[in-house]
Design a protein around this motif. Structure first.
Motif: not given
Length: 566
Positions: A400-414
């Motif tokens: 439900d949360l839009p993936v905004q261009d200027q938001a940090p990329a999350v669900s990112i592993s090391w």
């Protein structure tokens, strides 16, 4: 449910350690389980513990070596096994397992297993009332877990798990099977008081009984009234225990007076960059400006990373070399944040002014067809106001949360973050990597020695970070809050940031002074800065997080570009 399960698994490992030493706790309950500012659980208050004795000694009535001198009725009724209520000396390791089951129930429901108005009513209920079916009381609990819960709360010790090791084995097996299913983390106010304090650093870490430390967080209260009183804690901050400091470590304090290096900077793309300095003087630390002018380096560098005609750029800020005090100068945080120690960073570096955004990360994925760990094993997204883990969610699909261009990329592993750095290094010819933990804290502090770069108190946090009090349980586009004096945005909150180092809780005691890079090996990697689910008290410049490199949970990152020196 998944957070409560993780908590109980950590406590079980701590009890396993105690039982192997022959120690029975006899008062396992939420109020005796505390969360340090790493999210690690500690079992405290061994005041009712006793040493395990052979059955013939217990049944024969011989005196047992108590770890308390009390001769009275001991334990907490709402978490006490039936045999312990009948005779305290009959309590053994299986009684602790019963109490752990009652604690688990409380974490999920904020109520005791058997409520009652009088002590006698509750004691009799533990002995005679049927065990509640957990999946019927808490819809998020899979029905497959009922058998484990019922075995923990069996009326007879002989029908329970015969060791915590056996319990842990079943919990781990269930957790592995459950990992592929949907996990709901409720964000409504009522659930925050139950789980928020416990789940802010989710990576599971082995726990053993710990010495008293001065700043800890109560996992839960021991009664419904106490829980009701603590319901406002997410808005006011955590309840910090007033535990006495038993050891005073005297540390010679170093003033943060960075020493300018006399080494010249080689002619490079950094020195030749044509970017102009357009930051306000109040935004850039005087040291940063002075060093940049002396070394003929730009304070800010914009690096094009887009393919073809795209105008995607990465903004980097110059971080000058210097000496600073790393860790908690007050000596009041978790052991892993201490002791305070001097660190000297002898080389300048550039750090991205923000966490890597979706727009920037997309350039990497489009160029390499990279598939993140979340895409392979499941990631987090929002459904109906809750963060949910499924195979469908990753950095490019947050529900439900839009993936905004200027938001940090999350669900990112090391692993994902280092792959991005490797790609950018190959693309530009410069070396990009994750910051070391020392580089991260130095850049975050920006010349300050206070717990927060803006002062001694956290009351200004709303101006600088998205955190528990203002985030509404989600991440936000970068640069909406004020930066620190090095021009770095969102170093507190929004989402945890991966660092290069392996994590070790005792590393600070052996860390070299000059350019530390962390332990030579380990299982987990360091995370810094906290996220949108943390209260201000847990977003200091020195708080350390950690997680296994393949987990996408609480994962974002900012990067460093090395500067070549003669």
């Amino acid at each position: 449910f998944s957070d409560a399960l993780n908590c109980i698994m950590q406590v079980a490992r701590g009890l396993e350690y105690a039982h192997r030493q022959g120690v029975i706790h006899r008062d396992v309950k939420p109020a005796n389980i505390l969360v340090d500012d790493q999210g690690d659980l500690k079992i405290l208050d061994m005041g009712l513990a006793r040493l395990q004795q052979p059955d013939d000694v217990i049944l024969g009535g011989e005196t047992q070596p108590e770890l308390t001198s009390s001769q009275f009725f001991m334990g907490t009724i709402d978490y006490m096994a039936p045999e312990q209520a009948r005779n305290t000396k009959l309590a053994d390791h299986r009684s602790d397992i019963y109490s752990l089951g009652c604690t688990f129930y409380f974490l999920l429901t904020a109520q005791p297993v058997y409520p009652g108005e009088t002590t006698v009513e509750r004691i009799l209920a533990h002995r005679e009332e049927p065990i509640p079916r957990l999946s019927e009381r808490v819809p998020q609990v899979p029905s497959e877990f009922n058998a484990i819960f019922e075995k923990m709360l069996a009326k007879s010790p002989d029908d329970r798990y015969q060791s915590v090791t056996a319990l842990i084995s079943d919990l781990e097996k269930f957790s592995t099977d459950y990992e592929g299913q949907t996990t709901v983390i409720s964000l409504d106010e009522s659930s925050q008081s139950q789980v928020t304090d416990a789940n802010w650093a989710s990576a599971p870490t082995e726990v053993q009984p710990a010495p008293v430390v001065p700043e800890m967080t109560m996992l839960a209260s021991t009664s419904e009234q106490q829980m009701a009183n603590s319901a406002a804690l997410p808005k006011r901050g955590l309840l910090w225990g007033g535990l006495a400091v038993t050891t005073v470590i005297l540390i010679v304090a170093f003033s943060w007076k960075p020493k300018m290096t006399e080494r010249s900077v080689a002619d490079s793309d950094v020195a030749a960059d044509s970017s102009t300095i357009n930051l306000n003087g109040a935004t850039v630390a005087p040291l940063q400006q002075t060093y940049a002018a002396r070394m003929k380096l730009p304070v800010k560098v914009e690096v094009p990373i887009g393919a073809g005609g795209t105008r995607v750029k990465l903004e980097l800020m110059l971080i000058p070399p210097g000496i600073f005090q790393m860790g908690d100068r007050m000596g009041t945080s978790a052991e892993s944040d201490a002791p305070l120690h001097p660190v000297s960073l002898t080389r300048p570096y550039y750090m991205s002014s923000t966490e890597v955004t979706n727009e920037q990360f997309r350039e990497f994925v489009n160029a390499t067809n990279y598939q993140t760990d979340a895409e392979r094993s499941g990631g987090y997204g929002m459904t109906g106001g809750n963060w949910v883990k499924t195979m469908d969610y990753s950095w490019k699909n947050l529900g439900d949360l839009p993936v905004q261009d200027q938001a940090p990329a999350v669900s990112i592993s090391w692993n994902d973050a280092t792959a991005f750095c490797d790609w950018l290094s190959d693309k530009t010819g410069d070396r990009y990597r994750l910051p070391t933990e020392a580089e991260w804290e130095y850049a975050c502090r920006a010349g300050t020695e206070t717990p927060w770069f803006f002062g001694e108190q956290s009351d200004q946090m709303d101006q600088y970070a998205w955190f528990l009090n203002n985030s509404d349980g989600r991440v936000y586009p970068v640069k909406q809050k004020r930066p620190n004096t090095f021009g770095l945005y969102d170093v507190y909150g929004n989402e945890w940031e991966w660092c290069q180092d392996y994590y070790s809780p005792g590393y600070y005691s052996v860390s070299p002074v000059e350019n530390p890079t962390g332990p030579a090996q380990g299982r987990e990697r360091v995370r810094r800065g906290g996220g949108f689910q943390q209260p201000a008290a847990q977003l200091t410049s020195y708080v350390r997080g950690h997680g296994v490199p393949e987990t996408p949970s609480r994962g974002a990152f900012r990067i460093v570009r090395e500067t070549q020196l003669d």
